[in-house]
Design a protein around this motif. Structure first.
Motif, PDB file in Angstrom:
ATOM      1  N   ASP A  22       0.886  -1.167   0.000  1.00 42.30           N
ATOM      2  CA  ASP A  22       0.000   0.000   0.000  1.00 42.30           C
ATOM      3  C   ASP A  22       0.918   1.209   0.000  1.00 42.30           C
ATOM      4  O   ASP A  22       1.730   1.362   0.916  1.00 42.30           O
ATOM      5  CB  ASP A  22      -0.895  -0.003   1.243  1.00 42.30           C
ATOM      6  CG  ASP A  22      -1.912   1.137   1.235  1.00 42.30           C
ATOM      7  OD1 ASP A  22      -1.519   2.293   0.959  1.00 42.30           O
ATOM      8  OD2 ASP A  22      -3.082   0.877   1.510  1.00 42.30           O
ATOM      9  N   PRO A  23       0.834   2.066  -1.020  1.00 40.77           N
ATOM     10  CA  PRO A  23       1.767   3.182  -1.090  1.00 40.77           C
ATOM     11  C   PRO A  23       1.618   4.196   0.038  1.00 40.77           C
ATOM     12  O   PRO A  23       2.524   4.992   0.273  1.00 40.77           O
ATOM     13  CB  PRO A  23       1.460   3.827  -2.452  1.00 40.77           C
ATOM     14  CG  PRO A  23       0.127   3.333  -2.844  1.00 40.77           C
ATOM     15  CD  PRO A  23      -0.088   2.022  -2.151  1.00 40.77           C
ATOM     16  N   PHE A  24       0.496   4.150   0.761  1.00 42.51           N
ATOM     17  CA  PHE A  24       0.248   5.143   1.808  1.00 42.51           C
ATOM     18  C   PHE A  24       0.355   4.603   3.227  1.00 42.51           C
ATOM     19  O   PHE A  24       0.390   5.380   4.175  1.00 42.51           O
ATOM     20  CB  PHE A  24      -1.146   5.761   1.614  1.00 42.51           C
ATOM     21  CG  PHE A  24      -1.320   6.389   0.264  1.00 42.51           C
ATOM     22  CD1 PHE A  24      -0.633   7.538  -0.080  1.00 42.51           C
ATOM     23  CD2 PHE A  24      -2.147   5.812  -0.674  1.00 42.51           C
ATOM     24  CE1 PHE A  24      -0.776   8.109  -1.332  1.00 42.51           C
ATOM     25  CE2 PHE A  24      -2.302   6.373  -1.933  1.00 42.51           C
ATOM     26  CZ  PHE A  24      -1.611   7.531  -2.264  1.00 42.51           C
ATOM     27  N   VAL A  25       0.380   3.291   3.383  1.00 45.97           N
ATOM     28  CA  VAL A  25       0.377   2.680   4.715  1.00 45.97           C
ATOM     29  C   VAL A  25       1.581   1.734   4.829  1.00 45.97           C
ATOM     30  O   VAL A  25       1.604   0.687   4.193  1.00 45.97           O
ATOM     31  CB  VAL A  25      -0.943   1.913   4.974  1.00 45.97           C
ATOM     32  CG1 VAL A  25      -0.951   1.320   6.364  1.00 45.97           C
ATOM     33  CG2 VAL A  25      -2.142   2.825   4.760  1.00 45.97           C
ATOM     34  N   PRO A  26       2.591   2.091   5.632  1.00 41.76           N
ATOM     35  CA  PRO A  26       3.801   1.275   5.707  1.00 41.76           C
ATOM     36  C   PRO A  26       3.635  -0.059   6.430  1.00 41.76           C
ATOM     37  O   PRO A  26       4.392  -0.989   6.201  1.00 41.76           O
ATOM     38  CB  PRO A  26       4.808   2.162   6.436  1.00 41.76           C
ATOM     39  CG  PRO A  26       3.998   3.204   7.123  1.00 41.76           C
ATOM     40  CD  PRO A  26       2.711   3.344   6.368  1.00 41.76           C
ATOM     41  N   GLU A  27       2.638  -0.159   7.298  1.00 37.40           N
ATOM     42  CA  GLU A  27       2.394  -1.448   7.947  1.00 37.40           C
ATOM     43  C   GLU A  27       0.913  -1.601   8.270  1.00 37.40           C
ATOM     44  O   GLU A  27       0.201  -0.617   8.478  1.00 37.40           O
ATOM     45  CB  GLU A  27       3.279  -1.652   9.169  1.00 37.40           C
ATOM     46  CG  GLU A  27       2.826  -1.068  10.435  1.00 37.40           C
ATOM     47  CD  GLU A  27       3.777  -1.382  11.594  1.00 37.40           C
ATOM     48  OE1 GLU A  27       3.319  -1.231  12.722  1.00 37.40           O
ATOM     49  OE2 GLU A  27       4.948  -1.749  11.386  1.00 37.40           O
ATOM     50  N   HIS A  57      -5.522   2.402  -5.637  1.00 34.19           N
ATOM     51  CA  HIS A  57      -4.697   3.596  -5.429  1.00 34.19           C
ATOM     52  C   HIS A  57      -4.296   4.176  -6.784  1.00 34.19           C
ATOM     53  O   HIS A  57      -3.906   3.432  -7.689  1.00 34.19           O
ATOM     54  CB  HIS A  57      -3.441   3.251  -4.628  1.00 34.19           C
ATOM     55  CG  HIS A  57      -3.720   2.945  -3.197  1.00 34.19           C
ATOM     56  ND1 HIS A  57      -4.280   3.859  -2.332  1.00 34.19           N
ATOM     57  CD2 HIS A  57      -3.530   1.822  -2.468  1.00 34.19           C
ATOM     58  CE1 HIS A  57      -4.410   3.317  -1.136  1.00 34.19           C
ATOM     59  NE2 HIS A  57      -3.971   2.081  -1.204  1.00 34.19           N
ATOM     60  N   PRO A  58      -4.343   5.491  -6.929  1.00 31.87           N
ATOM     61  CA  PRO A  58      -4.054   6.106  -8.226  1.00 31.87           C
ATOM     62  C   PRO A  58      -2.624   5.912  -8.717  1.00 31.87           C
ATOM     63  O   PRO A  58      -2.384   5.934  -9.904  1.00 31.87           O
ATOM     64  CB  PRO A  58      -4.367   7.588  -8.005  1.00 31.87           C
ATOM     65  CG  PRO A  58      -4.375   7.790  -6.535  1.00 31.87           C
ATOM     66  CD  PRO A  58      -4.728   6.471  -5.915  1.00 31.87           C
ATOM     67  N   GLY A  59      -1.661   5.688  -7.850  1.00 33.62           N
ATOM     68  CA  GLY A  59      -0.276   5.565  -8.279  1.00 33.62           C
ATOM     69  C   GLY A  59       0.144   4.163  -8.697  1.00 33.62           C
ATOM     70  O   GLY A  59       1.281   3.971  -9.122  1.00 33.62           O
ATOM     71  N   ALA A  75     -11.358  -6.470  -6.226  1.00 31.19           N
ATOM     72  CA  ALA A  75     -12.568  -6.144  -5.466  1.00 31.19           C
ATOM     73  C   ALA A  75     -12.946  -4.669  -5.597  1.00 31.19           C
ATOM     74  O   ALA A  75     -13.941  -4.243  -5.019  1.00 31.19           O
ATOM     75  CB  ALA A  75     -12.373  -6.504  -3.993  1.00 31.19           C
ATOM     76  N   ARG A  76     -12.170  -3.880  -6.352  1.00 28.85           N
ATOM     77  CA  ARG A  76     -12.402  -2.435  -6.447  1.00 28.85           C
ATOM     78  C   ARG A  76     -12.613  -1.940  -7.880  1.00 28.85           C
ATOM     79  O   ARG A  76     -12.704  -0.752  -8.114  1.00 28.85           O
ATOM     80  CB  ARG A  76     -11.226  -1.669  -5.823  1.00 28.85           C
ATOM     81  CG  ARG A  76     -10.938  -2.035  -4.391  1.00 28.85           C
ATOM     82  CD  ARG A  76     -12.106  -1.852  -3.491  1.00 28.85           C
ATOM     83  NE  ARG A  76     -12.484  -0.460  -3.481  1.00 28.85           N
ATOM     84  CZ  ARG A  76     -13.584   0.022  -2.941  1.00 28.85           C
ATOM     85  NH1 ARG A  76     -14.446  -0.785  -2.384  1.00 28.85           N
ATOM     86  NH2 ARG A  76     -13.846   1.289  -2.980  1.00 28.85           N
ATOM     87  N   ASN A  77     -12.613  -2.843  -8.844  1.00 24.99           N
ATOM     88  CA  ASN A  77     -12.778  -2.500 -10.254  1.00 24.99           C
ATOM     89  C   ASN A  77     -11.649  -1.595 -10.757  1.00 24.99           C
ATOM     90  O   ASN A  77     -11.846  -0.784 -11.660  1.00 24.99           O
ATOM     91  CB  ASN A  77     -14.146  -1.864 -10.508  1.00 24.99           C
ATOM     92  CG  ASN A  77     -14.601  -2.053 -11.933  1.00 24.99           C
ATOM     93  OD1 ASN A  77     -14.244  -3.032 -12.577  1.00 24.99           O
ATOM     94  ND2 ASN A  77     -15.386  -1.129 -12.433  1.00 24.99           N
ATOM     95  N   ALA A  78     -10.476  -1.764 -10.181  1.00 28.56           N
ATOM     96  CA  ALA A  78      -9.313  -0.968 -10.575  1.00 28.56           C
ATOM     97  C   ALA A  78      -8.757  -1.409 -11.924  1.00 28.56           C
ATOM     98  O   ALA A  78      -8.013  -0.667 -12.557  1.00 28.56           O
ATOM     99  CB  ALA A  78      -8.220  -1.084  -9.510  1.00 28.56           C
TER     100      ALA A  78
END
Length: 89
Positions: A22-27, A57-59, A75-78
């Protein structure tokens, strides 16, 4: 309180080996387990039995993920409109 943590916990309880990015959550923590973010490398994607997308996530280059992964559960249609071995919720 994220549903993603519940899913990770349930998969781990069922015996899955989890690699987490996850680019925003390190753990991430669920129950007594702690997962530390891993870089989303080509090698990690290729060696995974399934890549599970629980948060879009956009990145993240989802075209690359679909191209390299054996199977993707989205599960998110990404991955909408992208070719590849994708199962959608």
């Amino acid at each position: 309180e994220s549903p993603s943590l519940d899913i990770m916990h349930l998969l781990a309880e069922a015996g899955a080996r989890i690699s987490y990015h996850d680019p925003f959550v390190p753990e991430a923590r669920a129950g007594k387990r702690i997962w530390r973010r891993k870089p989303l490398t080509d090698a990690l994607i290729k060696k995974s039995d399934v890549v599970v997308i629980l948060t879009a996530h956009p990145g993240v280059d989802y075209a690359r993920v679909c191209r390299l992964a054996r199977r993707v559960f989205d599960a998110r249609n990404a991955t909408a409109g992208l070719p590849g071995p994708v199962e959608k919720l």
